[in-house]
Motif scaffolding. Structure first.
Motif, PDB file in Angstrom:
ATOM      1  N   GLY A 106       0.789  -1.227   0.000  1.00 56.84           N
ATOM      2  CA  GLY A 106       0.000   0.000   0.000  1.00 56.84           C
ATOM      3  C   GLY A 106       0.818   1.272   0.000  1.00 56.84           C
ATOM      4  O   GLY A 106       0.235   2.363  -0.049  1.00 56.84           O
ATOM      5  N   ARG A 107       2.140   1.189   0.037  1.00 55.84           N
ATOM      6  CA  ARG A 107       2.985   2.381   0.010  1.00 55.84           C
ATOM      7  C   ARG A 107       3.545   2.556  -1.398  1.00 55.84           C
ATOM      8  O   ARG A 107       4.035   1.608  -2.009  1.00 55.84           O
ATOM      9  N   ALA A 108       3.488   3.794  -1.903  1.00 54.02           N
ATOM     10  CA  ALA A 108       3.843   4.035  -3.302  1.00 54.02           C
ATOM     11  C   ALA A 108       5.331   3.887  -3.558  1.00 54.02           C
ATOM     12  O   ALA A 108       5.744   3.507  -4.655  1.00 54.02           O
ATOM     13  N   GLY A 109       6.157   4.175  -2.581  1.00 53.59           N
ATOM     14  CA  GLY A 109       7.599   4.101  -2.771  1.00 53.59           C
ATOM     15  C   GLY A 109       8.296   4.578  -1.507  1.00 53.59           C
ATOM     16  O   GLY A 109       7.663   4.952  -0.512  1.00 53.59           O
ATOM     17  N   LEU A 110       9.621   4.591  -1.556  1.00 54.84           N
ATOM     18  CA  LEU A 110      10.432   4.977  -0.402  1.00 54.84           C
ATOM     19  C   LEU A 110      11.283   6.180  -0.778  1.00 54.84           C
ATOM     20  O   LEU A 110      11.897   6.216  -1.848  1.00 54.84           O
ATOM     21  N   ARG A 111      11.292   7.181   0.102  1.00 57.23           N
ATOM     22  CA  ARG A 111      12.174   8.335  -0.026  1.00 57.23           C
ATOM     23  C   ARG A 111      12.916   8.480   1.293  1.00 57.23           C
ATOM     24  O   ARG A 111      12.291   8.574   2.350  1.00 57.23           O
ATOM     25  N   LEU A 112      14.252   8.523   1.217  1.00 58.31           N
ATOM     26  CA  LEU A 112      15.074   8.450   2.418  1.00 58.31           C
ATOM     27  C   LEU A 112      16.123   9.554   2.384  1.00 58.31           C
ATOM     28  O   LEU A 112      16.877   9.681   1.416  1.00 58.31           O
ATOM     29  N   GLU A 113      16.132  10.338   3.435  1.00 62.56           N
ATOM     30  CA  GLU A 113      17.166  11.357   3.633  1.00 62.56           C
ATOM     31  C   GLU A 113      18.211  10.774   4.578  1.00 62.56           C
ATOM     32  O   GLU A 113      17.938  10.538   5.754  1.00 62.56           O
ATOM     33  N   LEU A 114      19.396  10.513   4.061  1.00 61.19           N
ATOM     34  CA  LEU A 114      20.458   9.886   4.840  1.00 61.19           C
ATOM     35  C   LEU A 114      21.400  10.964   5.373  1.00 61.19           C
ATOM     36  O   LEU A 114      21.997  11.730   4.608  1.00 61.19           O
ATOM     37  N   LYS A 115      21.537  11.018   6.693  1.00 56.80           N
ATOM     38  CA  LYS A 115      22.421  11.975   7.358  1.00 56.80           C
ATOM     39  C   LYS A 115      23.532  11.215   8.066  1.00 56.80           C
ATOM     40  O   LYS A 115      23.413  10.008   8.335  1.00 56.80           O
ATOM     41  N   SER A 116      24.596  11.920   8.353  1.00 59.19           N
ATOM     42  CA  SER A 116      25.636  11.330   9.185  1.00 59.19           C
ATOM     43  C   SER A 116      25.131  11.194  10.616  1.00 59.19           C
ATOM     44  O   SER A 116      24.053  11.699  10.965  1.00 59.19           O
ATOM     45  N   LEU A 117      25.913  10.532  11.445  1.00 60.08           N
ATOM     46  CA  LEU A 117      25.459  10.301  12.819  1.00 60.08           C
ATOM     47  C   LEU A 117      25.351  11.583  13.615  1.00 60.08           C
ATOM     48  O   LEU A 117      24.657  11.623  14.643  1.00 60.08           O
ATOM     49  N   THR A 118      25.986  12.646  13.166  1.00 57.56           N
ATOM     50  CA  THR A 118      25.904  13.941  13.849  1.00 57.56           C
ATOM     51  C   THR A 118      25.163  14.982  13.018  1.00 57.56           C
ATOM     52  O   THR A 118      25.132  16.157  13.395  1.00 57.56           O
ATOM     53  N   GLY A 119      24.573  14.579  11.887  1.00 53.97           N
ATOM     54  CA  GLY A 119      23.904  15.532  11.017  1.00 53.97           C
ATOM     55  C   GLY A 119      22.526  15.925  11.523  1.00 53.97           C
ATOM     56  O   GLY A 119      21.925  15.272  12.391  1.00 53.97           O
ATOM     57  N   GLU A 120      21.995  17.020  10.992  1.00 56.19           N
ATOM     58  CA  GLU A 120      20.673  17.531  11.356  1.00 56.19           C
ATOM     59  C   GLU A 120      19.892  17.839  10.090  1.00 56.19           C
ATOM     60  O   GLU A 120      20.461  18.198   9.051  1.00 56.19           O
ATOM     61  N   LEU A 121      18.569  17.730  10.212  1.00 54.10           N
ATOM     62  CA  LEU A 121      17.692  18.018   9.082  1.00 54.10           C
ATOM     63  C   LEU A 121      17.507  19.518   8.927  1.00 54.10           C
ATOM     64  O   LEU A 121      17.327  20.247   9.908  1.00 54.10           O
ATOM     65  N   ARG A 122      17.548  19.964   7.691  1.00 52.91           N
ATOM     66  CA  ARG A 122      17.257  21.371   7.404  1.00 52.91           C
ATOM     67  C   ARG A 122      15.751  21.558   7.267  1.00 52.91           C
ATOM     68  O   ARG A 122      14.999  20.589   7.024  1.00 52.91           O
ATOM     69  N   PRO A 123      15.245  22.769   7.370  1.00 53.92           N
ATOM     70  CA  PRO A 123      13.788  22.988   7.236  1.00 53.92           C
ATOM     71  C   PRO A 123      13.235  22.544   5.888  1.00 53.92           C
ATOM     72  O   PRO A 123      12.136  21.983   5.819  1.00 53.92           O
ATOM     73  N   ASP A 124      13.988  22.783   4.796  1.00 53.48           N
ATOM     74  CA  ASP A 124      13.463  22.366   3.487  1.00 53.48           C
ATOM     75  C   ASP A 124      13.433  20.845   3.370  1.00 53.48           C
ATOM     76  O   ASP A 124      12.547  20.277   2.708  1.00 53.48           O
ATOM     77  N   GLN A 125      14.360  20.128   4.012  1.00 52.38           N
ATOM     78  CA  GLN A 125      14.335  18.664   4.003  1.00 52.38           C
ATOM     79  C   GLN A 125      13.152  18.132   4.793  1.00 52.38           C
ATOM     80  O   GLN A 125      12.493  17.168   4.386  1.00 52.38           O
ATOM     81  N   ARG A 126      12.853  18.752   5.928  1.00 53.92           N
ATOM     82  CA  ARG A 126      11.676  18.333   6.715  1.00 53.92           C
ATOM     83  C   ARG A 126      10.394  18.570   5.924  1.00 53.92           C
ATOM     84  O   ARG A 126       9.469  17.745   5.955  1.00 53.92           O
ATOM     85  N   ALA A 127      10.330  19.703   5.204  1.00 55.18           N
ATOM     86  CA  ALA A 127       9.129  20.003   4.421  1.00 55.18           C
ATOM     87  C   ALA A 127       8.902  18.974   3.325  1.00 55.18           C
ATOM     88  O   ALA A 127       7.767  18.527   3.086  1.00 55.18           O
ATOM     89  N   TRP A 128       9.978  18.555   2.648  1.00 58.14           N
ATOM     90  CA  TRP A 128       9.839  17.553   1.591  1.00 58.14           C
ATOM     91  C   TRP A 128       9.395  16.207   2.166  1.00 58.14           C
ATOM     92  O   TRP A 128       8.582  15.494   1.552  1.00 58.14           O
ATOM     93  N   ILE A 129       9.894  15.828   3.322  1.00 56.02           N
ATOM     94  CA  ILE A 129       9.502  14.546   3.931  1.00 56.02           C
ATOM     95  C   ILE A 129       8.019  14.543   4.244  1.00 56.02           C
ATOM     96  O   ILE A 129       7.302  13.577   3.951  1.00 56.02           O
ATOM     97  N   VAL A 130       7.516  15.640   4.824  1.00 57.80           N
ATOM     98  CA  VAL A 130       6.081  15.716   5.145  1.00 57.80           C
ATOM     99  C   VAL A 130       5.259  15.679   3.862  1.00 57.80           C
ATOM    100  O   VAL A 130       4.233  14.998   3.775  1.00 57.80           O
ATOM    101  N   HIS A 131       5.706  16.414   2.854  1.00 57.50           N
ATOM    102  CA  HIS A 131       4.957  16.458   1.593  1.00 57.50           C
ATOM    103  C   HIS A 131       4.902  15.082   0.940  1.00 57.50           C
ATOM    104  O   HIS A 131       3.843  14.651   0.454  1.00 57.50           O
TER     105      HIS A 131
END
Length: 324
Positions: A106-131
């Motif tokens: 039932g899921r159309a596909g997978l989209r994955l934002e891969l960060k390093s172990l100390t990385g942080e999400l930027r606001p535009d990356q969070r917006a794309w994940i929600v969208h």
């Protein structure tokens, strides 16, 4: 082996390897890896296990980020000609790094934002994940290649993968606002609308079915009445023209046949008024002595008896003459 079974087996092996690496301390070096190294390690692992899980061959990387050559403009600002060229070609900043276009449970596909172990999400990356989540994809962020590997294998299982990142806002992009209701509320609204439509249409449908059933019953009743009228009329003609009967016997027979026809007409009227079920069988007909050659049929409510006309006359004629 099915995709789900293969993913389940690889996931168990991956968890065992992660537990052993934590126990032995071999994963401490990964704390200093940059994002590019985690990407390369994940892709190496997927290429190694494509024979075990063929959909892993569909995993791809979107070159939105990364280190590119920079130059200094005349005004002193640093810029990347390659990044500018990619932006003009349609690259969108913040889009997830990895994609897998393989529908699963039932899921159309997978989209994955891969960060390093100390990385942080930027606001535009969070917006794309929600969208992308709202668009039907399973979109999430993973910290380190081991976390990304576990999320990638969980994607092929019936149960949805555990969420690595939970948004603080429900608005994915400024120019793409989400609907006010989520998917469950939309499904519930559609379900209630279907129930309301069924409740409104049920009486009319039931009435139409009842009318159709009564129409079919009346048609069957009309065919039986037509056949009975023909039998009565044939008996009246025989009684009126048979020379073997005396006049009192003929009158008695004709009177009985006319009374049978009147009773049939009354039955038709009661059926029309709804007092009698049209599917009920007609009353049995009385047997009359007719002279016919070579045989004659006497009709009853459920069966026909074939006897010779001369035998019926010899049996019934003395009784009728005696009554006369």
């Amino acid at each position: 082996m099915s995709v789900t079974a293969a993913a389940q087996r690889l996931l168990q092996d991956a968890r065992s390897q992660d537990s052993r690496a934590d126990r032995l301390g071999t994963s401490r070096a990964e704390q200093t890896w940059d994002e590019e190294t985690h990407h390369i390690r994940l892709i190496d692992w997927t290429d190694e296990h494509i024979p075990d899980l063929p959909p892993l061959a569909l995993l791809f990387h979107v070159p939105n980020g990364g280190k590119r050559e920079q130059r200094v403009s005349r005004t002193g600002k640093r810029y990347s000609p390659e990044a500018a060229r990619l932006l003009r070609m349609g690259t969108r900043t913040g889009y997830p790094d990895l994609g897998l276009d393989h529908p699963s449970h039932g899921r159309a596909g997978l989209r994955l934002e891969l960060k390093s172990l100390t990385g942080e999400l930027r606001p535009d990356q969070r917006a794309w994940i929600v969208h992308l989540r709202h668009a039907g994809y399973h979109a999430d962020a993973a910290w380190g290649w081991r976390d990304a590997r576990q999320l990638l294998l969980e994607y092929f299982l019936p149960a949805p993968p555990a969420t690595r990142w939970t948004p603080r806002s429900k608005r994915p992009l400024d120019d793409h606002p989400l609907p006010r209701s989520d998917t469950s509320e939309v499904h519930m609204t559609l379900f209630l609308l279907v129930l309301l439509a069924a409740a409104l249409l049920a009486p009319s449908v039931l009435c139409a079915l009842a009318r159709q059933q009564r129409g079919n019953a009346l048609a069957r009743f009309s065919r039986r009445v037509t056949a009975r009228r023909g039998q009565i009329q044939a008996d009246i003609s025989r009684a009126a023209h048979d020379p073997s009967f005396s006049e009192p016997t003929r009158l008695r027979l004709l009177s009985g046949l006319h009374a049978e026809r009147v009773g049939l007409d009354l039955r038709v009227g009661r059926v029309a008024l709804g007092e009698v079920n049209p599917d009920q069988p007609l009353p049995a007909r009385p047997q009359h002595p007719w002279r016919s050659s070579p045989a004659d049929t006497v009709v009853s409510c459920s069966h026909s008896t074939t006897v010779s006309g001369q035998g019926m006359k010899d049996h019934y004629l003395p009784l009728l003459q005696k009554q006369a």
